[in-house]
Scaffold this active site. Structure first.
Site, PDB file in Angstrom:
ATOM      1  CG  ASP A  96      -3.888  -0.868   3.663  1.00 23.53           C
ATOM      2  OD1 ASP A  96      -3.428   0.317   3.858  1.00 23.53           O
ATOM      3  OD2 ASP A  96      -3.372  -1.595   3.100  1.00 23.53           O
TER       4      ASP A  96
ATOM      5  CD  GLU B 270       1.800   1.281   1.796  1.00 24.87           C
ATOM      6  OE1 GLU B 270       2.917   1.136   1.453  1.00 24.87           O
ATOM      7  OE2 GLU B 270       1.260   0.277   2.969  1.00 24.87           O
TER       8      GLU B 270
END
Length: 464
Positions: free
Chosen positions: A100, A167
């Protein structure tokens, strides 16, 4: 899985991967950037279809990895990949990265030299969100594994790759769930390497020396919420002390009373490692920290960047109050973010801030922050492997341990690993680091190619 399904899957991957025949690693990274795997604080804004499309891209781009290694999708969008070793008596090692990226700040799109999700390759650079944080990290691991598989490499020690999908918003649904699965499997790692450290070509302290920074610890993370409540009403009849005024005064006290400075082990060893390469008087000062420690910490604290090395930092990040310009609000709320030096605890921060605020009418609360990282061994086998891998690619580099300011998915794995390191083998300039989570993020093509070779070396050397 029946053998014919294995063969069918391998055939499908091979046929799909023909699209990538002749495609360079840089071009694959450019394509990876085009998938808008953006994590938003408001989870309803996240387009999970982009993560599924990204998975499909990875399977097509790295056919050997996905056909020959053990693949498990965790919590729908994260990946756990295992490369079995020939010697089960050796503890495995773990490589992690995340898929991400952070959003583009609204209104800044035109400030980018190239559109942030186009993955443009120009002027020897790969531009776009994730080119540094952290699609380059994820793809460099896969590029390394794919090429080693093509060469017939077989590790003695099991290698595990863990790629979380969230994350940037805590990692609880990605790395957190991967860690749960690892515990079910009874995995425990000799060491791990995550994002964080890198090589810097123009470190201001040693401008003519390539500096490879291996982070052996990261700062803790804590956000306090401060709330002031009181009488509101019409602005024509204001209270003597408003909720905004009370909370503002508390925030001013917090900002004017920073945490004391101190020198933690990773920073001390970093400075001592650099000392022989400095000119006088810096060489003398940093080479004798037993005598000069107070002077050094005070000097470092004067610089905004270096200040983060020597104290738990305080950042006022959010303030919310009021609904209308002629109404005094009954409630005002602020958030203050802290990055904790190793050894400092959330309880210590709450106690310190409560004393500084010194106002019983302000409520202070916080979310629990688990898994605070310890300091890993800079003389351990994992560190030695990373250092050897760096020097194989960058023979002139000075390799030093250090402390990471930010937080990573590492914290989810600390109970599963003996030592945790943070390093990716890319070379950047100091000013380039500002583009991480900012504008005009890019990585040099040569830097990315070198980071792949560092990953290859870490796998080869670490699997012994």
């Amino acid at each position: 899985m029946p053998r014919f399904l294995d063969v069918l899957l391998a055939g499908l991957l091979l046929s799909t991967s023909m699209t990538y025949a002749g495609v360079t690693p840089a071009e694959r990274l450019g394509e990876a950037i085009q998938f808008q795997t953006v994590s938003y604080q408001d989870h309803s804004q996240i387009d999970l279809n982009e993560f599924e499309r990204f998975h499909a891209f990875l399977r097509a781009a790295y056919p050997r990895v996905f056909a020959q290694l053990e693949i498990e999708v965790i919590n729908q969008y994260s990946l756990l990949i295992s490369w079995p070793g020939s010697d089960s008596s050796l503890a495995p090692i773990l490589f992690t990265a995340h898929m991400d990226v952070v959003p583009i700040e609204s209104g800044t799109e035109s400030d980018w030299e190239y559109p942030p999700f186009d993955g443009v390759i120009a002027d020897g650079r790969i531009y776009g969100r994730g080119s540094l944080d952290d699609k380059q990290g994820l793809l460099s691991i896969l590029e390394a594994a794919e090429s080693l598989l093509a060469e017939g490499f077989a590790p003695s020690r099991q290698l595990v790759f863990a790629f979380g999908h969230d994350e940037e918003i805590s990692g609880k649904q990605g790395a957190g769930k991967i860690a749960e699965r690892m515990r079910e499997q009874g995995l425990h790692f000799a060491w791990m390497v995550d994002e964080g450290g890198m090589l810097v070509s123009d470190n201001p302290m040693i401008p003519d020396q390539q500096l490879a920074i291996i982070n052996v610890a990261e700062k803790g993370y804590l956000t306090l919420t401060l709330v002031a409540t009181g009488p509101g009403g019409h602005s024509s009849i204001p209270p003597r002390v408003s909720t905004i005024g009370r909370l503002s005064a508390a925030l001013e006290r917090i900002e004017n009373n920073p945490f004391p400075t101190r020198l933690v082990v990773p920073v001390k060893v970093m400075l001592e490692s650099m000392a022989p390469h400095l000119e006088q008087p810096e060489r003398l000062i940093l080479g004798n920290l037993w005598l000069t420690q107070a002077l050094v910490t005070d000097r470092l604290s004067q610089d905004p960047l270096m200040n983060s090395f020597v104290r738990t930092t305080t950042a006022l990040t959010m303030f919310n109050a009021g609904l209308k310009e002629n109404v005094v609000p009954q409630r005002a709320e602020a958030k203050v973010n802290f990055r904790l030096l190793p050894g400092d605890t959330p309880e210590m921060v709450v106690s310190y801030i409560t004393d500084v605020v010194d106002d019983p009418e302000i409520e202070i609360s916080h979310d629990k922050w688990d898994h605070v990282s310890s300091i890993s061994d800079h003389e351990g086998s994992g560190y030695a492997v990373i250092e050897e891998a760096v020097l194989a690619v960058y023979p002139r580099a000075l390799v030093v341990p250090s402390l990471m300011f930010a937080t990573t998915d590492t914290r989810h794995y600390i109970e599963l690993t003996d030592n945790q390191y943070r390093f990716q083998g890319m070379m950047i300039e100091t000013r380039q680091a500002k583009s991480i989570h900012g504008t005009n993020e890019y990585i040099g093509v040569k830097s990315y190619e070198d980071s792949i070779e560092v990953a290859r070396q870490m796998m080869k050397l670490g699997s012994r």
